[in-house]
Enzyme design. Sequence first.
Site, PDB file in Angstrom:
ATOM      1  N   HIS A  82       0.843  -1.198   0.000  1.00 12.72           N
ATOM      2  CA  HIS A  82       0.000   0.000   0.000  1.00 12.72           C
ATOM      3  C   HIS A  82       0.872   1.240   0.000  1.00 12.72           C
ATOM      4  CE1 HIS A  82      -3.920   1.944   0.643  1.00 12.72           C
ATOM      5  NE2 HIS A  82      -3.205   2.885   1.237  1.00 12.72           N
ATOM      6  N   ASP A 161     -14.409   2.749   6.878  1.00  8.79           N
ATOM      7  CA  ASP A 161     -13.404   3.607   6.244  1.00  8.79           C
ATOM      8  C   ASP A 161     -13.989   4.343   5.042  1.00  8.79           C
ATOM      9  OD1 ASP A 161     -10.658   4.623   5.881  1.00  8.79           O
ATOM     10  OD2 ASP A 161     -10.825   3.553   3.989  1.00  8.79           O
ATOM     11  N   ARG A 168     -13.886  12.783   5.899  1.00  7.38           N
ATOM     12  CA  ARG A 168     -12.616  13.481   6.182  1.00  7.38           C
ATOM     13  C   ARG A 168     -12.180  14.310   4.986  1.00  7.38           C
ATOM     14  NH1 ARG A 168      -8.957   8.877   6.914  1.00  7.38           N
ATOM     15  NH2 ARG A 168      -7.341  10.431   7.114  1.00  7.38           N
ATOM     16  N   SER A 183      -7.015   4.198   8.890  1.00  7.06           N
ATOM     17  CA  SER A 183      -7.703   4.043   7.607  1.00  7.06           C
ATOM     18  C   SER A 183      -6.966   3.015   6.737  1.00  7.06           C
ATOM     19  CB  SER A 183      -7.766   5.407   6.903  1.00  7.06           C
ATOM     20  OG  SER A 183      -8.021   5.277   5.542  1.00  7.06           O
ATOM     21  N   LYS A 187      -7.986  -1.398   6.297  1.00  6.86           N
ATOM     22  CA  LYS A 187      -8.253  -1.989   4.972  1.00  6.86           C
ATOM     23  C   LYS A 187      -7.287  -3.140   4.705  1.00  6.86           C
ATOM     24  CE  LYS A 187      -7.882   1.936   2.639  1.00  6.86           C
ATOM     25  NZ  LYS A 187      -8.246   3.328   2.840  1.00  6.86           N
TER      26      LYS A 187
HETATM   27  N1  URA Z   1      -4.934   6.665   2.136  1.00  5.27           N
HETATM   28  C1  URA Z   1      -5.912   6.026   2.838  1.00  5.27           C
HETATM   29  O1  URA Z   1      -6.303   4.917   2.489  1.00  5.27           O
HETATM   30  N2  URA Z   1      -6.430   6.635   3.917  1.00  5.27           N
HETATM   31  C2  URA Z   1      -6.017   7.845   4.354  1.00  5.27           C
HETATM   32  O2  URA Z   1      -6.509   8.321   5.359  1.00  5.27           O
HETATM   33  C3  URA Z   1      -5.008   8.507   3.629  1.00  5.27           C
HETATM   34  C4  URA Z   1      -4.481   7.893   2.519  1.00  5.27           C
END
Ligand code: URA
Length: 434
Positions: A82, A161, A168, A183, A187
Site C-alpha cells: 500500500h 473507512d 474526512r 484508515s 483496509k
Molecule cells: N490513504 C488512505 O487509504 N487513507 C487515508 O486516510 C489517507 C491515505
Amino acid sequence: MLMNDLIVKKRDGGELSTEEIDFMIQGYTRGEIPDYQMSAMCMAIVFRGMSDKETLDLTMSMMNSGETLDLSPINGIKADKHSTGGVGDKTSLILCPMVSACGVKIAKMSGRGLGHTGGTLDKLESFPGFNISIGEQRFFDNVNKHGIAIIGQTADLDPADKKLYALRDVTATVGCIPLIASSIMSKKLAAGAHSIVLDVKIGSGAFMKTLEDGQKLAESMVRIGRACGRNVVAVMSNMDIPLGFYIGNALEVREAVEVLQGHGCPDLTGVCITLAANMLHLCNGWPIEEATKQAQEAISSGRAFEQMKRWIAAQGGDAAVLDNVSLLPQASVQYELKAPQAGYIHHMDAQKIGESSAILGAGRKTKDDVIDPAAGIVLKEKTGAKVEQGQTLAVLHTDRPETLADAERVFLEAIRWGADAPAAQPLIYGIVTE
Ligand code: URA
C-alpha cells in the site's frame, strides 16, 4: 453512551476506551451517528491526537465494521502493498509482477485516485477489457494459477473507512496520523494478507510533508500490523518530486512498461527495486542483498514483464498493449509547455503537478467525476535541471483543450526557480521494521 460525551472527552484531551471507540465506529457505520458529530470527533482527533492504544482500537473497530477476507484458499505466502498516495506513483504496476515472478503471491485490493493523487484501479482500467471486479472465487483462482491478481475493494470490506474517508475528505481532517494509519491498516488487515509492504510517501506531493511526520506514520502503521500478528515493513520514500516522468493513467502504464522492459528512469526503477527487495525479504526470508539482486534480475531477465502479460490477460485485459503501447488511449491534444525563464528548477511542488494533471482530465474532484485515461503530463525536466527560457518543460495531454490554460497556470505555480543547482534529494529516507 452518548456520542456528544465522547466528543467532549476527546476535545478535552481524554483517552477513549475500546468500548467507546467501537460504539462510535459501529454506530457511524450503521448510520446511527450523524456526519456532523463524526466530523466534530475527527477534528477533535486532529487537534488532540490519539494514543497508540486508541489508534489500534480504532483500526480494529474499522476492520470489523464489515467482512474480512480469508485468503486461506490461496496457497503460499500472500503479500499486499500500500502506498500512502503520491503523484506519478505507478509502483504497484511494476512491483507486483516483479515479486510475483519471484514466487510471492500477490492478492491485492486497490483503490481509485482522488484529488491530486492517482489510484491503481484507474491505471489498470487503461488496458482495454481489464476487469477489476472478477469476484472472490476468480480472484483466488487467478492468484493460485498466475501468482497475482488486483481487484477493487468490495463494498462490504471496511465500510467504516469508506464513510469516514469521504467525510474526512470534505472536512479538512485527512492529514492526521492516527486517522491515516487506522484508515490504511484497517483496509489492509481486512484484506487478509499476512505480509504487507507500506510505501510511506514524504514531501510536497504526499499527505506527510516532513520526514518527522512520515516516520511517525510509518512507525504507527508497523506497530498496528505487528500487534495484529502481521509481517509489516514500511519504506519511506521521496514524494517531493513526482515519481518518474509520466503522470496520468495510460501514461503511467506506458512508463511502467518501460521499467519492466529494463529501460525505465532511475528514480522510479530504484523505488520499485527497494520495495520489491523488502517484500521478498519479508516473504521469502532472503537477506536484503540477495532480495535486491533477485528483484533486479526479475526485470533484466524479462520474467517480470512476462508475468505482467499473464496477469493483465487473466483479468480480461488486452495484453497486446504491453508489446505495443500505442494501443493505449491517446489524447487528441499534446501541448508543449515552455519555460517562462532560464534557471535551475529548485523545487517542483508535486501536489500542484498532480492538480494540473487532474485539471487536464486525469483526476477526480469528487468521487463521481469521470476520468479520461489518456489525460496527463509527460515531464521533460524535473527538480535540479538547468533549463533555458522557451525550453519544453512538459507535454500536457488532454482531450479537453479548454483545460489547458488553467493546467499550465497551476503547473507553472508549482515551480520555484533558482540561480544555482539545488541540493540533491534522497530517493529513500529509510525503512521502518519495528
Ligand atoms: N490513504 C488512505 O487509504 N487513507 C487515508 O486516510 C489517507 C491515505
